[in-house]
Design a protein around this motif. Sequence first.
Motif, mmCIF file in Angstrom:
data_model
loop_
_atom_site.group_PDB
_atom_site.id
_atom_site.type_symbol
_atom_site.label_atom_id
_atom_site.label_comp_id
_atom_site.label_asym_id
_atom_site.label_seq_id
_atom_site.Cartn_x
_atom_site.Cartn_y
_atom_site.Cartn_z
ATOM 1 N N GLY A 1 -6.579 19.010 -5.394
ATOM 2 C CA GLY A 1 -7.585 18.490 -6.316
ATOM 3 C C GLY A 1 -7.049 18.049 -7.665
ATOM 4 N N ARG A 2 -5.729 18.077 -7.854
ATOM 5 C CA ARG A 2 -5.133 17.613 -9.117
ATOM 6 C C ARG A 2 -5.104 16.091 -9.126
ATOM 7 N NH1 ARG A 2 -0.773 21.948 -7.930
ATOM 8 N NH2 ARG A 2 -0.452 20.391 -6.328
ATOM 9 N N TRP A 3 -5.534 15.495 -10.240
ATOM 10 C CA TRP A 3 -5.569 14.042 -10.390
ATOM 11 C C TRP A 3 -4.304 13.538 -11.056
ATOM 12 C CZ3 TRP A 3 -8.667 10.469 -8.369
ATOM 13 C CH2 TRP A 3 -9.850 10.921 -7.768
ATOM 14 N N TRP A 4 -3.921 12.321 -10.683
ATOM 15 C CA TRP A 4 -2.720 11.663 -11.185
ATOM 16 C C TRP A 4 -3.017 10.202 -11.469
ATOM 17 C CZ3 TRP A 4 1.557 14.741 -11.709
ATOM 18 C CH2 TRP A 4 1.524 15.964 -11.031
ATOM 19 N N ARG A 5 -2.347 9.669 -12.465
ATOM 20 C CA ARG A 5 -2.310 8.230 -12.690
ATOM 21 C C ARG A 5 -0.848 7.817 -12.543
ATOM 22 N NH1 ARG A 5 -4.640 7.589 -17.573
ATOM 23 N NH2 ARG A 5 -6.673 7.560 -16.553
ATOM 24 N N SER A 6 -0.615 6.856 -11.700
ATOM 25 C CA SER A 6 0.738 6.360 -11.452
ATOM 26 C C SER A 6 0.851 4.965 -12.043
ATOM 27 C CB SER A 6 1.025 6.333 -9.952
ATOM 28 O OG SER A 6 0.874 7.626 -9.399
ATOM 29 N N HIS A 7 1.892 4.764 -12.863
ATOM 30 C CA HIS A 7 2.142 3.486 -13.533
ATOM 31 C C HIS A 7 3.427 2.898 -12.966
ATOM 32 C CE1 HIS A 7 -0.640 4.374 -16.908
ATOM 33 N NE2 HIS A 7 -0.292 5.609 -16.658
ATOM 34 N N GLY A 8 3.466 1.577 -12.865
ATOM 35 C CA GLY A 8 4.703 1.000 -12.379
ATOM 36 C C GLY A 8 4.787 -0.499 -12.512
ATOM 37 N N ASN A 9 5.933 -0.981 -12.085
ATOM 38 C CA ASN A 9 6.255 -2.404 -12.065
ATOM 39 C C ASN A 9 6.821 -2.734 -10.697
ATOM 40 O OD1 ASN A 9 5.908 -3.048 -15.014
ATOM 41 N ND2 ASN A 9 7.382 -1.377 -15.103
ATOM 42 N N GLU A 10 6.498 -3.917 -10.225
ATOM 43 C CA GLU A 10 7.014 -4.391 -8.948
ATOM 44 C C GLU A 10 7.573 -5.792 -9.126
ATOM 45 O OE1 GLU A 10 4.237 -2.885 -5.392
ATOM 46 O OE2 GLU A 10 3.197 -4.123 -6.868
ATOM 47 N N GLN A 11 8.638 -6.067 -8.414
ATOM 48 C CA GLN A 11 9.176 -7.409 -8.298
ATOM 49 C C GLN A 11 9.074 -7.789 -6.831
ATOM 50 O OE1 GLN A 11 9.391 -6.219 -11.676
ATOM 51 N NE2 GLN A 11 10.944 -5.048 -10.635
ATOM 52 N N TRP A 12 8.490 -8.941 -6.568
ATOM 53 C CA TRP A 12 8.285 -9.406 -5.199
ATOM 54 C C TRP A 12 9.038 -10.703 -4.972
ATOM 55 C CZ3 TRP A 12 2.247 -9.602 -5.670
ATOM 56 C CH2 TRP A 12 1.722 -8.313 -5.784
ATOM 57 N N GLU A 13 9.609 -10.841 -3.789
ATOM 58 C CA GLU A 13 10.228 -12.095 -3.370
ATOM 59 C C GLU A 13 9.642 -12.492 -2.019
ATOM 60 O OE1 GLU A 13 14.617 -13.338 -3.830
ATOM 61 O OE2 GLU A 13 14.418 -12.507 -1.803
ATOM 62 N N PHE A 14 9.248 -13.761 -1.881
ATOM 63 C CA PHE A 14 8.553 -14.237 -0.692
ATOM 64 C C PHE A 14 9.389 -15.231 0.094
ATOM 65 C CE2 PHE A 14 5.418 -12.805 -3.656
ATOM 66 C CZ PHE A 14 4.484 -12.148 -2.862
ATOM 67 N N ASP A 15 9.144 -15.262 1.409
ATOM 68 C CA ASP A 15 9.749 -16.297 2.238
ATOM 69 C C ASP A 15 8.874 -17.561 2.164
ATOM 70 O OD1 ASP A 15 7.610 -16.037 4.053
ATOM 71 O OD2 ASP A 15 8.860 -15.287 5.686
ATOM 72 N N PRO A 16 9.293 -18.668 2.747
ATOM 73 C CA PRO A 16 8.510 -19.911 2.646
ATOM 74 C C PRO A 16 7.100 -19.815 3.244
ATOM 75 C CG PRO A 16 10.751 -20.401 3.340
ATOM 76 C CD PRO A 16 10.599 -18.899 3.368
#
Length: 140
Positions: free
Chosen positions: A101-116
């Motif tokens: 029952g413990r609450w969390w906030r998760s912060h982050g950054n993502e870098q995405w690379e896509f195919d055609p």
Amino acid sequence: MTADAVRPPLPPFTEASALAKVQAAEDAWNSRDPERVALAYTEDSLWRNRDRFLSGRAEIRAFLADKWRRELDYRLRKELWAYTGNRISVRFEYEWHDAAGRWWRSHGNEQWEFDPDGLMRRREASVNDVPITASERRLG
């Protein structure tokens, strides 16, 4: 590649198409459906998520299923940070609670690379967790 493996919008991204890609990702992740989310990645997609390194849809699917067994009532927001060509960078935060029952906030950054074809072939994510109280939730 079959037509069902194409995931518009396709690179190169414009501001509008990058925003649409980010919103589609947010919607999919908030479904908490590992099958649905995994279809956005190439069969051989490479991930770094925190200290985990994953390769391919099967590993991604298993990772997500385990994640959402542990991170209960998960709710996510993503924000476009930058884009160019076939790459998009986002910042995100999500809230969840554990089995105790413990609450969390998760912060982050993502870098995405896509195919055609608009499938993500690479994802790099850095994430930090902050304990919060239920009354501090913003995404509920």
